[in-house]
Design an enzyme around this catalytic site. Structure first.
Site, short mmCIF file in Angstrom:
data_model
loop_
_atom_site.label_atom_id
_atom_site.label_comp_id
_atom_site.label_asym_id
_atom_site.label_seq_id
_atom_site.Cartn_x
_atom_site.Cartn_y
_atom_site.Cartn_z
N GLU A 1 -9.48 0.38 -6.43
CA GLU A 1 -10.76 0.76 -5.38
C GLU A 1 -10.52 2.51 -4.96
O GLU A 1 -9.28 2.90 -4.86
CB GLU A 1 -10.58 -0.11 -4.10
CG GLU A 1 -10.87 -1.58 -4.56
CD GLU A 1 -11.09 -2.38 -3.10
OE1 GLU A 1 -10.68 -1.87 -2.06
OE2 GLU A 1 -11.41 -3.48 -3.52
N LYS B 1 0.78 -1.32 0.02
CA LYS B 1 -0.06 -0.04 -0.10
C LYS B 1 0.73 1.36 -0.03
O LYS B 1 0.39 2.25 -0.32
CB LYS B 1 -0.93 0.06 1.08
CG LYS B 1 -2.00 -1.04 1.10
CD LYS B 1 -3.04 -1.00 2.14
CE LYS B 1 -4.28 -1.75 1.98
NZ LYS B 1 -4.07 -3.04 1.67
N ASN C 1 -6.14 -4.14 -6.30
CA ASN C 1 -6.32 -5.54 -6.02
C ASN C 1 -5.79 -6.29 -7.24
O ASN C 1 -6.35 -6.22 -8.16
CB ASN C 1 -7.65 -6.19 -5.37
CG ASN C 1 -7.82 -5.68 -4.36
OD1 ASN C 1 -6.99 -5.69 -3.22
ND2 ASN C 1 -9.08 -5.02 -4.09
N GLU D 1 -6.73 1.52 -3.11
CA GLU D 1 -5.69 0.52 -3.36
C GLU D 1 -6.01 -0.37 -4.52
O GLU D 1 -7.10 -0.07 -5.27
CB GLU D 1 -5.73 -0.91 -2.24
CG GLU D 1 -7.12 -1.45 -2.08
CD GLU D 1 -6.98 -2.67 -0.94
OE1 GLU D 1 -6.12 -2.61 -0.68
OE2 GLU D 1 -8.24 -3.11 -0.88
N GLU E 1 -3.53 6.53 7.35
CA GLU E 1 -4.10 7.60 6.63
C GLU E 1 -5.18 8.31 7.04
O GLU E 1 -5.89 7.89 8.07
CB GLU E 1 -4.66 6.85 5.22
CG GLU E 1 -3.36 6.39 4.32
CD GLU E 1 -4.07 5.75 3.07
OE1 GLU E 1 -3.45 5.65 2.21
OE2 GLU E 1 -5.55 5.41 3.38
N ASN F 1 -15.26 -3.54 7.64
CA ASN F 1 -14.49 -3.12 6.24
C ASN F 1 -14.33 -4.40 5.36
O ASN F 1 -13.61 -4.25 4.40
CB ASN F 1 -12.75 -2.72 6.40
CG ASN F 1 -12.61 -1.80 7.73
OD1 ASN F 1 -13.24 -0.61 7.21
ND2 ASN F 1 -11.94 -1.83 8.49
N PHE G 1 -23.03 -7.37 13.39
CA PHE G 1 -23.38 -7.59 11.90
C PHE G 1 -23.00 -9.14 11.45
O PHE G 1 -22.95 -9.01 10.09
CB PHE G 1 -23.00 -6.52 11.28
CG PHE G 1 -23.58 -5.19 11.71
CD1 PHE G 1 -25.08 -5.23 11.56
CD2 PHE G 1 -22.70 -4.27 12.44
CE1 PHE G 1 -25.58 -3.90 12.02
CE2 PHE G 1 -23.65 -2.94 12.94
CZ PHE G 1 -24.82 -2.78 12.70
#
Length: 748
Positions: free
Chosen positions: A356, A197, A371, A369, A281, A316, A429
């Site tokens: 993304e 990253k 992928n 990022e 970040e 996430n 969740f």
């Protein structure tokens, strides 16, 4: 084989004189199923699950044999395309994913094979299968030496890595290159550049791609993390440099959360990727997560295949995706696509990949990022473009140029994908659930439905791998049609044996905010600030449920009065004009009066009359019921003689207690079970492995203090004390495997 077929099983052979005796007929059918089920499943997966209109050129030669270095639904997905292209496939598997059944075709009774109890579809679909080690991923699906040996043994010419595992491992790609085996993905330079990253962010800046403000180096320790977070300004995002899939990511709003986030993110990163480096970040509050699918070849050509909206997430990790995004206008879409292609060309990208972005409410977008692999949610892109991304990856890996120009890429219709997980949506969740699929039926018979899965009845969902059961995709001419088809598909999806998240998925897609497109990555926490509680019934829906349940209860009682084709001796009066019932739903008790005339029940619920009609096939997994002109699909999960009944209605499972009026009056004298005092104990909310234990008997603990850390499906979860007190006993230690509900600690 000629003769009579039921489903896929031949029941009467044309070479036999006269019909088979019933007992022999059933045994013969079972033996045939065990022997031929793998081939049949493979064909079924290929024929019935695709929504892509893809052409295959039989004269375009690629590879003779491909090894799929993955498992589950993505391995099945790759095998499906390989079969269409005439390519033989090799599956790898761990010992718990093995299929070791040997089924006799004779008429003698055979022992039930383990494959019937624990089948793995990807192993059965492939032409060959090789075991690469025991269950832990580090010893099997991440075991490069064992996989290389499998490649050598089977003489596979290429490897498709799917996603996760070794899909973005540059060392694995180098090993393949050294063995003269093609890696179906980008070259090692692109994997390394985009997999890190920190490096990818620097490259994105150089390619003039919008990036998020933050620290571009590696964070060394917690003190430095706190210092950097303060300089950037809270909130901040702490994430693994080599990460992906939501693992190794934490949001921090203050110094304490930064310290905890650094610790957990580094542990998750080390566990999942073998690399504990972190970066920090600025956290973009209330953004959308929108990604661009790119496709490049070895000749410098690159395309963007439109976008996917992936904003519905928990921890996430994406839960619901769709293509296209309702938020983007053509200019923003083009700008994002052009920046994604610019980045792909900057690293000479040659395969399918995904760039993304985070998009704020003003449509400002920032690179998140890239992928360098096939994405989990790729089916929605395939639906709206008509492309088979796996086929394109195979073609590019063989050295063919792209067949399409940017102007050729359409947006045709709308597609929605729901990730169906074996997890409990009422816990954060979705905390993982394990178990065996005792019943499993996909809604692939509905129009516009595609299911990518790697399971079938009898499959195990274990603690070792991701708890995804399937990807449920629906396609329509527009978003409204795609969402309505998704609602129907979720209602018609039968999953028994494990807890699943269909209730949450259904609530998301029918929620007014989602339907309007008013969504962000905070959707779940905003809509359900106190956690997900299931569908909240309106008064009309509540009465419908009570009427259906009462009718089902009476239908069960009427059936119990009869043998097959014969009436039992009348223990009670067989003809009861009206059934007076007491129905408990939640904390409310309702008075219901039901009477029936054939398949129709006339039900009075709290003074309101409803007509309920169905076939009342009590053996069916799905029951179509008409309530005063409204059609409903329900699932009766259980019925007990005590009056307890569990019904899945509008996606949510409701517990009802139904008794006759007399039984309800007598039930008042029954003792109730005393509830367990959960404030003094700590039980595991999920199955997993204990990573650390922070207390011992005799220690004083405060409410909210960490007791232990449990890892489930590669995610670290902190277990805390429910109140202040003295530790009486600790029932776990580091390295233990625990199940849901297992006792971890007791307080005095």
């Amino acid at each position: 084989m000629a003769g009579l077929w039921v489903g896929a099983v031949p029941l009467v052979s044309a070479g036999r004189r006269g019909p088979w005796p019933p007992q022999l007929l059933l045994r013969r059918a079972a033996l045939w199923t065990l022997k031929h089920l793998p081939h049949y499943l493979g064909q079924r997966l290929i024929v019935s699950r695709g929504l892509c209109s893809v052409g295959y050129d039989p004269n375009e030669k690629t590879f003779d044999k491909i090894l799929i270095a993955n498992r589950g639904e993505i391995a099945c997905r790759v095998i499906k395309t390989c079969k269409k292209m005439g390519i033989k496939t090799v599956a790898i598997h761990s010992d718990v994913d093995a299929n070791s059944a040997a089924v006799s075709d004779g008429e003698e009774t055979s022992t039930l094979p383990s494959a019937l109890l624990r089948p793995q579809v990807h192993v059965k679909m492939a032409d060959e299968a090789v075991c690469v080690g025991p269950a832990p991923t580090s010893k099997s699906y991440l075991n490069v030496d064992a996989i290389m040996e499998a490649i050598k043994k089977t003489r596979a010419q290429a490897v498709h890595p799917g996603y996760g595992f070794l899909s973005e491992n540059k060392e694995f790609a180098k090993c393949l290159a050294a063995a003269d085996v093609t890696f179906i993905g980008p070259d090692t330079h692109a994997i390394q550049a985009m997999g890190d990253k920190i490096e990818s962010k620097l490259l994105a800046k150089k390619a003039k791609v919008n990036t998020i403000p933050g620290f571009d180096g590696v964070v060394k320790d917690t003190d430095e993390a706190v210092r950097i977070a303060r300089e950037i300004g809270y909130p901040v995002m702490i994430k693994a440099s080599a990460g992906g899939g939501g693992k190794g990511m934490r949001i921090a709003w203050n110094d304490e959360e930064t310290r905890d986030g650094f610790r957990f993110s580094s542990q998750e990163a080390a566990s999942s990727f073998g690399d504990d480096r972190l970066l920090i970040e600025k956290f973009i509050d209330n953004p959308r997560h929108i990604e661009i699918q790119v496709l490049g070849d070895k000749y410098g050509n690159a395309l963007w295949l439109n976008e996917r909206e992936c904003s519905i997430q928990r921890r996430n990790q994406k839960v619901v995706e769709e293509a296209p995004s309702i938020f983007l206008d053509p200019d923003t879409r083009r700008a994002m696509g052009e920046q994604a292609v610019a980045l792909a060309k900057a690293v000479k990208y040659s395969s399918a990949g995904t760039v993304e972005f985070l998009v704020d409410p003003k449509k400002n977008f920032y690179f998140l990022e890239m992928n360098t692999r096939l994405q989990v949610e790729h089916p929605v892109t395939e639906c709206i473009t008509g492309l088979d991304l796996v086929q394109e990856m195979i073609r590019v890996a063989k050295g063919y140029p792209l067949r399409h120009k940017q102007a050729d890429i359409p947006i045709s219709g709308w597609a929605v994908e729901c990730r169906v997980y074996a997890e409990d949506p009422y816990k954060s969740f979705g905390l993982p659930s394990i178990g065996r699929l005792s019943q499993y039926q996909e809604p692939i018979y509905l129009p516009g439905v595609r299911v990518d899965s790697g399971v079938q009845p009898g499959s195990d969902i274990s603690i070792y791998y991701d708890p995804m059961i399937s990807k449920l995709i629906t396609y329509g001419s527009d978003r409204t049609e795609a969402l309505k088809r998704m609602e129907d598909a979720l209602d018609n999806y039968v999953i028994r044996g494990v807890t699943h998240n269909i209730a949450l998925l259904r609530e998301v897609i029918i929620h007014s905010r989602f339907v309007k497109g008013d969504i962000s990555t905070n959707f779940l926490s905003d809509v359900y600030p106190d956690g997900f509680k299931g569908h909240k019934l309106t008064e009309k829906e509540k009465k419908q449920l009570l009427a259906i349940a009462s009718s089902l209860f009476v239908a069960t009682q009427l059936r119990a009065q009869r043998f097959q084709e014969h009436t039992r001796l009348p223990v009670i009066k067989p003809q009861v004009p009206n059934w007076e019932l007491s129905v408990k739903l939640g904390d409310e008790v309702h008075t219901v009066i039901a009477s029936n005339s054939g398949p129709t029940f006339s039900v009075e619920v709290d003074g309101m009359k409803l007509d309920v009609t169905s076939t009342w096939n009590l053996a069916s997994s799905l029951l179509s019921v008409n309530v005063d002109g409204t059609q409903r699909i329900i699932q009766c999960l259980s019925r007990e003689a005590s009056g307890n009944m569990n019904i899945q209605f509008l996606g949510t499972v409701y517990q009802l207690h139904i008794l006759t009026k007399l039984a309800a009056e007598l039930n008042k004298f029954m003792l109730e079970k005393v509830a367990e005092d959960t404030s003094s104990i700590l039980r595991s909310p999920m199955p997993g492995m204990v990573v650390t234990v922070s207390v011992k008997p005799g220690d004083m603990v405060a409410e909210g203090q960490e007791i232990c850390v449990i890892e489930a499906m590669k995610m670290q979860n902190s277990m805390t004390a429910g109140k202040t007190g003295k530790v009486k006993s600790v029932h776990c230690k580091a390295g233990d495997t625990v199940g849901e509900g297992d006792l971890l600690m007791e307080l005095e």
